[in-house]
Design a protein around this motif. Sequence first.
Motif, PDB file in Angstrom:
ATOM      1  N   PRO A 426      28.395  47.932  25.556  1.00 20.48           N
ATOM      2  CA  PRO A 426      27.702  48.250  26.742  1.00 20.48           C
ATOM      3  C   PRO A 426      28.091  47.227  27.863  1.00 20.48           C
ATOM      4  N   GLU A 427      27.658  45.925  26.928  1.00 26.07           N
ATOM      5  CA  GLU A 427      28.164  45.124  27.754  1.00 26.07           C
ATOM      6  C   GLU A 427      30.063  44.594  28.038  1.00 26.07           C
ATOM      7  N   ALA A 428      30.339  44.195  27.497  1.00 27.49           N
ATOM      8  CA  ALA A 428      31.958  44.470  27.733  1.00 27.49           C
ATOM      9  C   ALA A 428      32.133  45.838  29.123  1.00 27.49           C
ATOM     10  N   GLU A 429      31.849  47.256  28.908  1.00 27.74           N
ATOM     11  CA  GLU A 429      31.545  48.066  29.738  1.00 27.74           C
ATOM     12  C   GLU A 429      31.100  47.991  31.069  1.00 27.74           C
ATOM     13  N   ARG A 430      30.178  47.225  31.492  1.00 28.81           N
ATOM     14  CA  ARG A 430      29.315  46.576  32.478  1.00 28.81           C
ATOM     15  C   ARG A 430      30.583  45.566  33.066  1.00 28.81           C
ATOM     16  N   GLU A 431      30.695  45.165  32.562  1.00 24.47           N
ATOM     17  CA  GLU A 431      31.559  43.653  32.801  1.00 24.47           C
ATOM     18  C   GLU A 431      32.915  44.955  33.440  1.00 24.47           C
ATOM     19  N   CYS A 432      33.721  45.090  33.082  1.00 26.93           N
ATOM     20  CA  CYS A 432      34.530  45.641  33.592  1.00 26.93           C
ATOM     21  C   CYS A 432      34.052  46.931  35.198  1.00 26.93           C
ATOM     22  N   LEU A 433      33.133  47.156  34.570  1.00 28.68           N
ATOM     23  CA  LEU A 433      32.940  48.390  36.146  1.00 28.68           C
ATOM     24  C   LEU A 433      31.867  46.922  36.957  1.00 28.68           C
ATOM     25  N   GLU A 434      31.590  45.678  36.513  1.00 29.25           N
ATOM     26  CA  GLU A 434      31.587  45.058  38.009  1.00 29.25           C
ATOM     27  C   GLU A 434      33.029  44.018  38.608  1.00 29.25           C
ATOM     28  N   ALA A 435      33.955  44.023  37.556  1.00 28.97           N
ATOM     29  CA  ALA A 435      35.797  44.559  37.948  1.00 28.97           C
ATOM     30  C   ALA A 435      35.564  44.965  39.015  1.00 28.97           C
ATOM     31  N   ILE A 436      35.642  46.345  38.382  1.00 31.42           N
ATOM     32  CA  ILE A 436      35.799  47.293  39.793  1.00 31.42           C
ATOM     33  C   ILE A 436      35.128  47.427  40.730  1.00 31.42           C
ATOM     34  N   ALA A 437      34.538  47.358  40.765  1.00 31.34           N
ATOM     35  CA  ALA A 437      33.527  47.018  42.341  1.00 31.34           C
ATOM     36  C   ALA A 437      34.007  45.914  42.975  1.00 31.34           C
ATOM     37  N   ARG A 438      34.382  44.857  42.111  1.00 34.46           N
ATOM     38  CA  ARG A 438      34.589  43.721  43.158  1.00 34.46           C
ATOM     39  C   ARG A 438      36.274  43.988  43.117  1.00 34.46           C
ATOM     40  N   GLY A 439      37.501  44.203  42.930  1.00 32.19           N
ATOM     41  CA  GLY A 439      38.820  44.920  43.747  1.00 32.19           C
ATOM     42  C   GLY A 439      37.956  45.828  44.473  1.00 32.19           C
ATOM     43  N   ALA A 440      36.985  46.957  44.170  1.00 35.36           N
ATOM     44  CA  ALA A 440      37.145  47.857  45.386  1.00 35.36           C
ATOM     45  C   ALA A 440      36.895  47.492  46.758  1.00 35.36           C
ATOM     46  N   ARG A 441      35.650  46.281  47.054  1.00 40.15           N
ATOM     47  CA  ARG A 441      35.491  45.743  47.946  1.00 40.15           C
ATOM     48  C   ARG A 441      36.595  45.055  48.271  1.00 40.15           C
ATOM     49  N   ARG A 442      37.176  44.439  47.193  1.00 35.27           N
ATOM     50  CA  ARG A 442      38.688  43.343  47.683  1.00 35.27           C
ATOM     51  C   ARG A 442      39.718  44.826  48.667  1.00 35.27           C
ATOM     52  N   MET A 443      39.571  46.098  48.112  1.00 34.24           N
ATOM     53  CA  MET A 443      40.191  47.034  48.929  1.00 34.24           C
ATOM     54  C   MET A 443      39.497  47.186  50.050  1.00 34.24           C
ATOM     55  N   SER A 444      38.535  47.515  50.014  1.00 36.52           N
ATOM     56  CA  SER A 444      37.964  47.792  51.201  1.00 36.52           C
ATOM     57  C   SER A 444      37.951  46.706  52.382  1.00 36.52           C
ATOM     58  N   ASP A 445      37.498  45.745  52.620  1.00 38.07           N
ATOM     59  CA  ASP A 445      37.854  44.314  53.264  1.00 38.07           C
ATOM     60  C   ASP A 445      38.896  44.587  53.600  1.00 38.07           C
ATOM     61  N   LEU A 446      40.669  44.927  52.832  1.00 35.16           N
ATOM     62  CA  LEU A 446      41.918  45.219  53.895  1.00 35.16           C
ATOM     63  C   LEU A 446      41.880  45.754  54.554  1.00 35.16           C
ATOM     64  N   ILE A 447      41.247  46.524  54.042  1.00 38.52           N
ATOM     65  CA  ILE A 447      41.946  48.499  54.770  1.00 38.52           C
ATOM     66  C   ILE A 447      40.283  47.962  55.829  1.00 38.52           C
ATOM     67  N   ASN A 448      40.019  47.749  55.967  1.00 39.82           N
ATOM     68  CA  ASN A 448      38.677  47.478  57.249  1.00 39.82           C
ATOM     69  C   ASN A 448      39.738  46.529  58.145  1.00 39.82           C
ATOM     70  N   SER A 449      40.275  45.611  57.456  1.00 38.03           N
ATOM     71  CA  SER A 449      40.844  43.844  58.109  1.00 38.03           C
ATOM     72  C   SER A 449      41.887  44.975  58.958  1.00 38.03           C
TER      73      SER A 449
END
Length: 612
Positions: A426-449
């Motif tokens: 579960p810890e490894a899974e949580r780290e992966c999900l956090e990384a996915i969230a960061r990538g999604a925010r990155r994509m969202s910021d780019l699309i908004n820009s």
Amino acid sequence: MNDGERAEPDTYFRLLIDNTLDMITVLDVEGLVVYNSPAVKTYLGYEPGELNGRFAFELIHPDDRETLLASYSDGVRSPSAVQHWEYRFQHKNGSWRFIESMGTNLLDNPDVRGVVVTSRDITDRKRIEEALKRSEEYFRVVMENTMDIIMIIDASASITYINRSSKSILGYNPEEMLGRNALDFVHPEDASAAAETVAAAAKDPGFSPLREVRAIHKDGSICHLEGIGKNFLDHPAVEGIVLSFRDISDRKRAEGELRESEELYRTLVTTSPDGITVTDMNADIIFVSPQLVKMHGFEHAEEMLGTSALDLIAPEDRERATGELAQMMRSGYARNVELTLLRKDGSHFQADLSAALIRDAAGEPRRMVSYTRDISERKKMDAELRERNEELEAFAHTISHDLLSPVAVVEGYAKAALEADAEGRPEAERECLEAIARGARRMSDLINSLLQYAQAGHMDIRESDVDPEEVLLEVLIDLKDEALRRGVGIEVATGLPRIAVDAVKLRQVLSNLISNALKHMGDNPRPEVAIGATVDGPFATFCVRDNGIGIPPELHERVFEPFKHFSLAGTQGLGIGLSTVRRAVTAWGGKVWVRSRPGEGAAFFFTAPLAE
């Protein structure tokens, strides 16, 4: 006149005068010669300007001089008076020529200021009249073999004599016309004027006007005749009015075709989108079309006539234009030559020129004609297209790199999360999900820009009376957490002027400029941002100033280029923020620029129209 060249009115009427069979003379009030047409050489042997300044009446036969001078003196006292004279005039070789003249008093006409005398040499006619007295047979031989119609009518216009030219011109044998009324052969629309002329001639032995009349041919077609009449009703050998008619149908047809041709070329010139220039072989302008006058910023064509066409070319292109001119002299034409031209006010514009030589009947070059097309807008559009293409390439690169990279990261971490879940980590899974969230925010910021950048350049601006302080308050609320995290103090001047812009675009501009300042403070222990404005005429100039790391001079223009990120302080970015600012400011008609030096902070300026 060469094909493609339209004569100016002055040239047109001068050509008519120079080629008429009659002599045209202009006298001043004292009877001094002001002008003689070229026909004076043909009939009297004098060069056109040879008699200028001389007293015209000194060359008139002494037996005619006194009467003619008295008549002239009466005429000059009556504006617009028309007088007819017959007299003898001394030829240059010393002989006497019989002249018939019609003088019109145009001394009061500001365009003439003289007495216009139209004359023709009637010496031959006089000799014929004398021959008629001596021999009727001689009369008939001459009359029957002339190409013109010779007709004699009585006071009621009945034909008593007509020569054989009636057959070739009107289709009637002389016998068919004898005894008939001459007016029966006149076009109905001209019959009334012809009857008045006959009546006037019957009453006045001195009445001998030159008239044009339409006659009906035997086959029903229309003939154009030019005629002159003379009253010989009291002459025992004639007892009638002698009429002489010349068939001018071909001339009238040619005149009509010439008018149609001129109208055609006039229409082509006035409707052509190109400016048209005609010059002599020294490149001096002799004609310009209305489009060219407007293109170069002049008000009237007369301002350009007589000047050199080369003076309309910008100095930097004049040498090349001279080379193209020399090439045209060899080949006869030049096509699609791009040059920088000058307007009257000294401003420049880009143009495409094509030119050709105009040759005379012998094939010798006499004129040059050029066609000018203003391609400034096309050049501007080409530049904008190149800029758009470059922008599109950069946009494609951003999409392919900056957007796909977080997608790949999200995909990788998603797979890793699935594996961790399957393995019960579960810890490894949580780290992966956090990384996915960061990538999604990155994509969202780019699309908004990207969306902000696209919207900033949209030309459908909803301008309104905007209070910048209200917009700034919203922006600062959004950026409050970032400013606190970085410890940046933000100072806003009071009394910011109200402006007429799109409120959404203004928010984009201020948000991007302040956000950019917050990111580039470096390690300044007391980072500050100051926002203010000044008023200059109908515009306000806003300034967002920081005391951060600054920008090197060589990057002052490049920082506004889209999709170009310059990591001056190791910060990450998409290279869209400042380009979004420029697009938005340009969209409402303003300008944006930066003043900065490394280590001394940066000041970004933009202009906006004041609200009314």
